[in-house]
Design a protein around this motif. Structure first.
Motif, PDB file in Angstrom:
ATOM      1  N   PRO A 175       0.808  -1.226   0.000  1.00 41.73           N
ATOM      2  CA  PRO A 175       0.000   0.000   0.000  1.00 41.73           C
ATOM      3  C   PRO A 175       0.841   1.276   0.000  1.00 41.73           C
ATOM      4  CG  PRO A 175      -0.813  -1.560   1.628  1.00 41.73           C
ATOM      5  CD  PRO A 175       0.497  -2.085   1.136  1.00 41.73           C
ATOM      6  N   ALA A 176       2.048   1.227   0.594  1.00 38.99           N
ATOM      7  CA  ALA A 176       2.904   2.404   0.608  1.00 38.99           C
ATOM      8  C   ALA A 176       3.406   2.734  -0.790  1.00 38.99           C
ATOM      9  CB  ALA A 176       4.080   2.193   1.558  1.00 38.99           C
ATOM     10  N   LEU A 177       3.724   1.699  -1.574  1.00 38.35           N
ATOM     11  CA  LEU A 177       4.255   1.919  -2.916  1.00 38.35           C
ATOM     12  C   LEU A 177       3.166   2.124  -3.964  1.00 38.35           C
ATOM     13  CD1 LEU A 177       7.219  -0.641  -3.115  1.00 38.35           C
ATOM     14  CD2 LEU A 177       7.311   1.808  -2.637  1.00 38.35           C
ATOM     15  N   GLU A 293     -17.118   9.911  -5.679  1.00 38.10           N
ATOM     16  CA  GLU A 293     -17.109  10.711  -6.902  1.00 38.10           C
ATOM     17  C   GLU A 293     -15.700  10.988  -7.411  1.00 38.10           C
ATOM     18  OE1 GLU A 293     -19.884  11.357  -8.492  1.00 38.10           O
ATOM     19  OE2 GLU A 293     -20.926  10.271  -6.878  1.00 38.10           O
ATOM     20  N   SER A 294     -14.696  10.736  -6.609  1.00 37.62           N
ATOM     21  CA  SER A 294     -13.299  10.947  -7.028  1.00 37.62           C
ATOM     22  C   SER A 294     -12.465   9.750  -6.588  1.00 37.62           C
ATOM     23  CB  SER A 294     -12.750  12.237  -6.425  1.00 37.62           C
ATOM     24  OG  SER A 294     -12.957  12.265  -5.014  1.00 37.62           O
ATOM     25  N   PRO A 295     -12.683   8.569  -7.224  1.00 33.31           N
ATOM     26  CA  PRO A 295     -12.051   7.327  -6.752  1.00 33.31           C
ATOM     27  C   PRO A 295     -10.529   7.349  -6.790  1.00 33.31           C
ATOM     28  CG  PRO A 295     -13.078   7.011  -8.904  1.00 33.31           C
ATOM     29  CD  PRO A 295     -13.533   8.345  -8.394  1.00 33.31           C
ATOM     30  N   ALA A 296      -9.945   8.106  -7.724  1.00 37.05           N
ATOM     31  CA  ALA A 296      -8.483   8.129  -7.798  1.00 37.05           C
ATOM     32  C   ALA A 296      -7.867   8.710  -6.532  1.00 37.05           C
ATOM     33  CB  ALA A 296      -8.033   8.934  -9.019  1.00 37.05           C
ATOM     34  N   GLU A 297      -8.609   9.598  -5.854  1.00 42.50           N
ATOM     35  CA  GLU A 297      -8.099  10.202  -4.629  1.00 42.50           C
ATOM     36  C   GLU A 297      -8.132   9.243  -3.445  1.00 42.50           C
ATOM     37  OE1 GLU A 297     -10.156  13.812  -3.813  1.00 42.50           O
ATOM     38  OE2 GLU A 297      -9.863  14.640  -5.836  1.00 42.50           O
ATOM     39  N   ALA A 298      -8.838   8.128  -3.595  1.00 42.96           N
ATOM     40  CA  ALA A 298      -8.982   7.188  -2.477  1.00 42.96           C
ATOM     41  C   ALA A 298      -7.779   6.271  -2.325  1.00 42.96           C
ATOM     42  CB  ALA A 298     -10.244   6.342  -2.676  1.00 42.96           C
ATOM     43  N   THR A 299      -6.924   6.201  -3.337  1.00 43.24           N
ATOM     44  CA  THR A 299      -5.770   5.293  -3.272  1.00 43.24           C
ATOM     45  C   THR A 299      -4.904   5.578  -2.054  1.00 43.24           C
ATOM     46  OG1 THR A 299      -5.758   5.134  -5.679  1.00 43.24           O
ATOM     47  CG2 THR A 299      -3.775   4.423  -4.522  1.00 43.24           C
ATOM     48  N   GLY A 300      -4.654   6.867  -1.783  1.00 43.13           N
ATOM     49  CA  GLY A 300      -3.824   7.240  -0.638  1.00 43.13           C
ATOM     50  C   GLY A 300      -4.430   6.859   0.698  1.00 43.13           C
ATOM     51  N   PRO A 301      -5.685   7.288   1.000  1.00 42.59           N
ATOM     52  CA  PRO A 301      -6.301   6.916   2.277  1.00 42.59           C
ATOM     53  C   PRO A 301      -6.440   5.406   2.471  1.00 42.59           C
ATOM     54  CG  PRO A 301      -7.484   8.746   1.297  1.00 42.59           C
ATOM     55  CD  PRO A 301      -6.487   8.283   0.279  1.00 42.59           C
ATOM     56  N   ILE A 302      -6.823   4.697   1.413  1.00 38.38           N
ATOM     57  CA  ILE A 302      -6.929   3.241   1.532  1.00 38.38           C
ATOM     58  C   ILE A 302      -5.560   2.643   1.831  1.00 38.38           C
ATOM     59  CG2 ILE A 302      -7.418   1.094   0.289  1.00 38.38           C
ATOM     60  CD1 ILE A 302      -9.595   2.612  -1.248  1.00 38.38           C
ATOM     61  N   GLY A 303      -4.525   3.156   1.160  1.00 38.71           N
ATOM     62  CA  GLY A 303      -3.174   2.680   1.412  1.00 38.71           C
ATOM     63  C   GLY A 303      -2.726   2.923   2.835  1.00 38.71           C
ATOM     64  N   ILE A 304      -3.105   4.078   3.397  1.00 33.54           N
ATOM     65  CA  ILE A 304      -2.742   4.389   4.792  1.00 33.54           C
ATOM     66  C   ILE A 304      -3.387   3.392   5.748  1.00 33.54           C
ATOM     67  CG2 ILE A 304      -3.100   6.058   6.656  1.00 33.54           C
ATOM     68  CD1 ILE A 304      -2.761   8.268   4.553  1.00 33.54           C
ATOM     69  N   VAL A 305      -4.662   3.109   5.535  1.00 35.06           N
ATOM     70  CA  VAL A 305      -5.372   2.158   6.405  1.00 35.06           C
ATOM     71  C   VAL A 305      -4.726   0.780   6.325  1.00 35.06           C
ATOM     72  CG1 VAL A 305      -7.566   0.950   6.765  1.00 35.06           C
ATOM     73  CG2 VAL A 305      -7.555   3.420   6.337  1.00 35.06           C
TER      74      VAL A 305
END
Length: 449
Positions: A175-177, A293-305
């Motif tokens: 998730p970090a990478l 509505e902005s799924p590309a922005e979710a990559t970071g938060p999901i990766g953090i979790v």
């Protein structure tokens, strides 16, 4: 052969249960790369599914066929590793991982670019993913059997915990990478292609740096090479096995035979709970942070979790188990209790830091429980049966992902508490079954004369 009378060699083996550090590093790398690739994929798949306008449940179900193949194939590869060697099966597993990741990325790239419809892109993804279930399943049981065959019973929980922790470290790295691998041309499919290339490097290192395996406890018996002879049989026996153990080896090890039953039931129940939590987590972040509505922005938060959850898993496997000297029963029961607490908190979490904290608590618990059931399964059988036992462990782990993630997401879609309520009940069931049926740790970990 290494000089075992050399103090430096003895020291290098001590921390890895009798396996030289260099070999353990290679084994660790095999598991780490596959784990990192899979969690990187999981961190972007909710966003890819939303971008393709595919229902969450179908994204979860795309993994089911691969998981079913894993359940079927893992015991086959485990038995074959007894005949052909662990290294060969590790290499086969890495090849399955590399090809699967590359084809999965290509199929989803075609869907996101409009060259394929969403339906066909998802079907192509599922087909490519099945290569990992069919052939990637050869590596984990081979690694586990390699370690189990070279460690004393009293050291096996720690050694297997170290191997299992490679998954934990991989789930930190993946998730970090993943956000860094979302490249201009490849987009959200960048992590797939990147980890296929990393897997290729790992395969080359495995091929040239890991010696052909010759167990510390040499095998004896017959191994027939002709794969087409209807009368061919294979028999593998450790030098220190008794006649009783040899008789056991000649019979196929089954999931629910009395020796394994408590550990397999606990692994199935806790594995389903963990799979549901993992399946829900990405969509939970999308919903509660308002990122649909902005799924590309979710990559970071999901990766953090996912990354914090992985760090908690590492804390369990690298810190708590060796420091507290937890045996299989203690690790399984205490871990499941902690996981149940994390699930309750996650069900009510509304902000990113609360979601991440709750997921970390649940991951800490599952990080204790999984090595516990793995070591319990290994210690319940003879050394000669370790290949089959590792196949059972890998098969049970795969069974948890056939339908559990999709079921969890489906229930979560109707009601948050339906999904989390079922997960909590599964954890309670593990505590009930384990407390009443698991053998005590002192008896399990006693070295046989």
């Amino acid at each position: 052969m290494a000089d075992l009378n050399n103090p430096s060699n003895l020291a290098s083996r001590a921390s890895t249960g009798g396996i030289p550090r260099g070999r353990m590093a290679l084994l660790f790398m095999v598991m780490l790369v596959t784990a990192a690739g899979n969690t990187a994929m999981q961190s972007v798949m909710p966003s890819i599914g939303t971008a393709l306008k595919i229902n969450d449940v179908w994204i979860s179900l795309a993994y089911s066929w691969s998981a079913l193949l894993w359940v079927v194939c893992a015991p086959v590869w485990a038995r074959r590793s007894d005949q052909r060697g662990r290294k060969a099966m590790m290499a086969l597993g890495m090849i399955g991982f590399i090809v699967s990741m590359a084809l999965c990325g290509f199929a989803l790239w075609l869907g996101l670019s409009g060259a394929l419809t969403a339906l066909w892109a998802l079907l192509a993804f599922a087909a490519a993913r099945s290569l990992y279930g069919g052939f990637g399943s050869a590596a984990p049981p081979a690694v586990q059997a390699y370690v189990a065959a070279r460690t004393q019973r009293s050291e096996r929980t720690k050694a297997l915990s170290l191997v299992a922790s490679s998954f934990g470290l991989g789930t930190v790295i993946g998730p970090a990478l993943a956000p860094l691998m979302v490249l201009p041309f490849l987009g959200l499919t960048g992590p797939f292609i990147s980890f296929a290339l990393i897997g290729l490097v790992a395969l080359v290192l495995l091929r040239f740096r890991l010696p052909n395996d010759e167990p510390q406890f040499p095998a004896r018996g017959d191994a027939f090479d002709a794969p087409y002879s209807s009368g061919s049989t294979a028999r593998h026996q450790d030098a220190d096995d008794s006649d009783e153990e040899t008789a056991e080896l000649q019979q196929k090890l089954r999931w629910f035979e009395p020796r394994l039953r408590p550990w397999v039931i606990a692994a199935l129940l806790s594995g389903h709970a963990q799979a549901m939590v993992l399946g829900i987590s990405g969509f939970l972040v999308l919903d509660r942070l308002g990122l649909r509505e902005s799924p590309a922005e979710a990559t970071g938060p999901i990766g953090i979790v996912l990354m914090l959850g992985a760090l908690a898993t590492l804390l369990a496997q690298w810190g708590l188990i060796p420091r507290l000297d937890l045996g299989p029963r203690a690790a399984t029961l205490s871990g499941t209790a902690i996981a149940a607490l994390g699930v309750l908190v996650l069900g009510g979490a509304q902000e990113l830091h609360t979601i991440a904290l709750a997921y970390a608590i649940a991951s800490l618990g599952f990080g204790l429980a999984r090595p516990g059931t793995t070591a319990g399964t290994s210690l319940a059988v003879s050394r000669a049966e370790q290949g089959q036992a590792s196949g059972v462990v890998a098969s049970v782990a795969g069974a948890s992902f056939i339908y559990a993630p999709a079921l969890g997401v489906w229930l979560y879609g109707y009601s948050d508490w339906l999904g989390f309520g079922l997960i909590f009940l599964l954890c309670v069931a593990v505590l009930v079954v384990g407390w009443s049926t698991m053998q005590d740790d002192k008896t399990l970990t006693r070295d046989r004369s």
